[in-house]
Design an enzyme around this catalytic site. Structure first.
Site, PDB file in Angstrom:
ATOM      1  N   HIS A 165      43.773  20.609  45.505  1.00 33.26           N
ATOM      2  CA  HIS A 165      43.013  20.598  46.757  1.00 33.26           C
ATOM      3  C   HIS A 165      41.565  20.190  46.450  1.00 33.26           C
ATOM      4  O   HIS A 165      40.635  20.983  46.629  1.00 33.26           O
ATOM      5  CB  HIS A 165      43.070  21.965  47.426  1.00 33.26           C
ATOM      6  N   GLU A 197      45.684  16.269  51.619  1.00 34.33           N
ATOM      7  CA  GLU A 197      44.873  15.245  52.295  1.00 34.33           C
ATOM      8  C   GLU A 197      44.445  14.100  51.380  1.00 34.33           C
ATOM      9  O   GLU A 197      43.251  13.932  51.082  1.00 34.33           O
ATOM     10  CB  GLU A 197      43.657  15.891  52.959  1.00 34.33           C
ATOM     11  N   GLU A 233      47.844  22.861  58.118  1.00 32.82           N
ATOM     12  CA  GLU A 233      46.504  23.240  58.587  1.00 32.82           C
ATOM     13  C   GLU A 233      46.365  22.886  60.051  1.00 32.82           C
ATOM     14  O   GLU A 233      46.843  21.834  60.499  1.00 32.82           O
ATOM     15  CB  GLU A 233      45.388  22.524  57.800  1.00 32.82           C
ATOM     16  N   ASN A 266      48.395  18.179  58.239  1.00 35.00           N
ATOM     17  CA  ASN A 266      47.156  18.811  58.696  1.00 35.00           C
ATOM     18  C   ASN A 266      46.719  18.079  59.948  1.00 35.00           C
ATOM     19  O   ASN A 266      46.336  16.903  59.885  1.00 35.00           O
ATOM     20  CB  ASN A 266      46.061  18.717  57.634  1.00 35.00           C
ATOM     21  N   ARG A 298      49.323  30.062  52.339  1.00 32.20           N
ATOM     22  CA  ARG A 298      49.101  28.807  51.634  1.00 32.20           C
ATOM     23  C   ARG A 298      47.736  28.867  50.942  1.00 32.20           C
ATOM     24  O   ARG A 298      46.700  29.023  51.603  1.00 32.20           O
ATOM     25  CB  ARG A 298      49.133  27.623  52.601  1.00 32.20           C
ATOM     26  N   TYR A 326      44.199  18.266  63.351  1.00 39.16           N
ATOM     27  CA  TYR A 326      43.083  18.924  64.017  1.00 39.16           C
ATOM     28  C   TYR A 326      42.745  18.292  65.365  1.00 39.16           C
ATOM     29  O   TYR A 326      42.420  18.994  66.310  1.00 39.16           O
ATOM     30  CB  TYR A 326      41.837  18.895  63.130  1.00 39.16           C
TER      31      TYR A 326
END
Length: 497
Positions: free
Chosen positions: A151, A196, A404, A335, A106, A337
């Protein structure tokens, strides 16, 4: 206290795993081998690794301008002018990708490398040649390109007209996306329109944390969200109308989220927080009715009128755009985290107005959760499993790609904490798959140590270290790269090396 509540919340979700909260571990449940059609890969973004910021006709992005004009805003006063030099040294990245054995890569395309001023009449052939080379080399080595259209690195030429605060961005982005489909769509079968949106809109338009530093909390961010959703929907429909039949690719969007747990195990709080967090972008696209979540429309309209405004700071998308946006993704990119505990705020949070005040929750981590170098990043793998189950139940088990997931440190080669983070989070994904979640790929962040936005090079996420002192920018595999390679080869989660 926090950890004990976490056991209860997970138990209510029907999980059979025993979670050791605070230890960055999660116990396997069900099958130990990933399905045959599940793909492993890695992720990067153009500004963070390419360098060559003005090479071969590339134009200026808002991150070029921001870092050059505001070096004091970057922790180590650096920028992405050279970074890992992937524009010049992509073959080093390719070697690392081959060594890992990934199925997909990616990466994002720098808008200004192809269209220097942002508009499609300003085509730069050398930029096109670069991405053609990247895509062709990946395919020649059995690696599928997963391409992010945007991005964060908006052309300055587009920002001059207001960027995402101006509805012109809808056609500007659609024009850009259409050219990418024409140029690369014969070989690229997975497109991500935006990475995002929360960070794009809240940090850049609702605050001044990142470019373009609009700083209009509770107004600018909602305008940005609205225009971004419309731009995404338009780009998706354009692909379906003109390219899908021949190219047979997928178009989706990547959303970022911190999973939430309730301090008091209050399901109403969790549902409301999730609508304000994930639902703000996911509900208009993936719900059966479309538009923004009803609770957001109702509450923000009331707050707007209480503030003396004539109309809501977050108006309905309207019948036309609701139809365009609803169903405008072939998959949900996520994504993930970290996670947080939430509870209703005892006093109003944030400026008046602001998205924080609208949200009206206090959030904090468990003090026992292991923390990464990044002050916001804690290891809580059950949050990922919980998130995937939430998406399964709330959004009709839409196809999900983990786009991610990663851990920051100081860049040490013996990065055992990163290995533990990957081990527990990839196991969380497998647990979710075993529980019926429609997840088909995982992208580790990141392939190489890169420019981490306002943190510069002070935080490292890479599987490979980059020798930033050398013009050759040698890539050096960390212990986590060896671990990830073993995981990919065995299609199971090793306990260690």
């Amino acid at each position: 206290m926090w950890s004990l509540v976490l056991f209860v919340v997970i138990g209510l979700l029907g999980s059979e795993s025993l979670v050791e909260a605070g230890n960055c571990t999660i116990v396997a449940k069900g099958n130990l081998i990933f399905p045959k059609d599940f793909n492993f890969g890695v992720a990067t973004s153009a500004y963070q690794i390419e360098g060559g910021w003005n090479a071969d006709g590339k134009g200026v992005s808002i991150w070029d301008e921001y870092t050059h004009n505001n070096p004091d805003r970057i922790k180590d006063r650096t920028n992405g002018d050279s970074a890992a030099e992937s524009y010049r040294l992509f073959d080093l990245d390719l070697k690392a990708l081959k060594d890992l054995g990934v199925k997909h890569y990616r990466f994002s395309i720098a808008w200004t490398r192809i269209f220097p001023d942002g508009f499609v009449h300003s085509k730069n052939q050398k930029g096109i040649d670069y991405y053609n080379s990247v895509i062709n080399k990946l395919l020649a080595n059995g690696i599928e390109p997963m391409v992010t259209v945007y991005h964060w690195d908006l052309p300055v030429g587009i920002q001059k007209f207001g960027g995402f605060s101006n509805s012109l961005i809808i056609e500007q982005f659609s024009d850009y996306a259409e050219e990418l489909y024409k140029l690369f769509g014969d070989r690229v079968k997975t497109w991500i329109t935006f990475n995002e949106p929360h960070q794009i809109c809240k940090s850049g338009y609702g605050s001044e944390k990142t470019p373009p530093m609009v700083g209009a909390p509770g107004v600018g961010d909602y305008i940005c969200f609205t225009n971004l959703l419309k731009a995404h929907g338009a780009a998706y429909r354009l692909y379906q109308d003109k390219f899908a039949k021949k190219q047979k690719g997928q178009v989706g969007i990547t959303l970022d989220i911190w999973m939430v747990f309730s301090e008091t195990n209050n399901k109403t709080d969790i549902d409301r927080a999730m609508h304000y967090n994930l639902g703000l972008l996911a509900y208009p696209i993936f719900s059966k009715t479309g538009d923004f979540p009803p609770i957001l429309l109702k509450e923000i309209e009331k707050s707007s009128f209480d503030e003396g405004r004539k109309r809501s700071r977050l108006p309905s998308l309207g019948e036309y755009w609701t139809k365009v946006i609803r169903g405008s993704s072939d998959f949900m990119g996520l994504n993930y985290y970290t996670s947080r505990f939430i509870k209703p705020a005892t006093e109003p949070e944030g400026e008046n107005p602001s998205t924080e005040r609208d949200y009206n929750y206090q959030s904090q981590p468990d003090k026992n959760w292991p923390r990464a170098k990044s002050d916001w990043l804690y290891c809580i793998p059950e949050g990922l499993e919980y998130l995937l189950k939430y998406v399964r139940d709330e959004y009709d088990n839409v196809e999900v790609k983990i786009t991610e997931n990663g851990w920051s440190d100081d860049g040490e080669l013996n990065d055992d904490k990163r290995i533990k983070y990957y081990q527990s989070h990839i196991q969380a994904v497998l647990n979710a798959i075993n529980d019926g979640c429609n997840v088909n790929s995982y992208s580790a962040w990141s392939l190489v140590d890169n420019f981490e936005w306002n943190q510069g090079y002070t935080e490292k996420f890479g599987l490979y270290s980059v020798n930033m002192k050398s013009p050759k920018r040698e890539r050096i595999p960390k212990k986590s790269a060896i671990y990830y390679k073993k995981l990919i080869a065995t299609r199971s989660v090793p306990n260690g090396l």
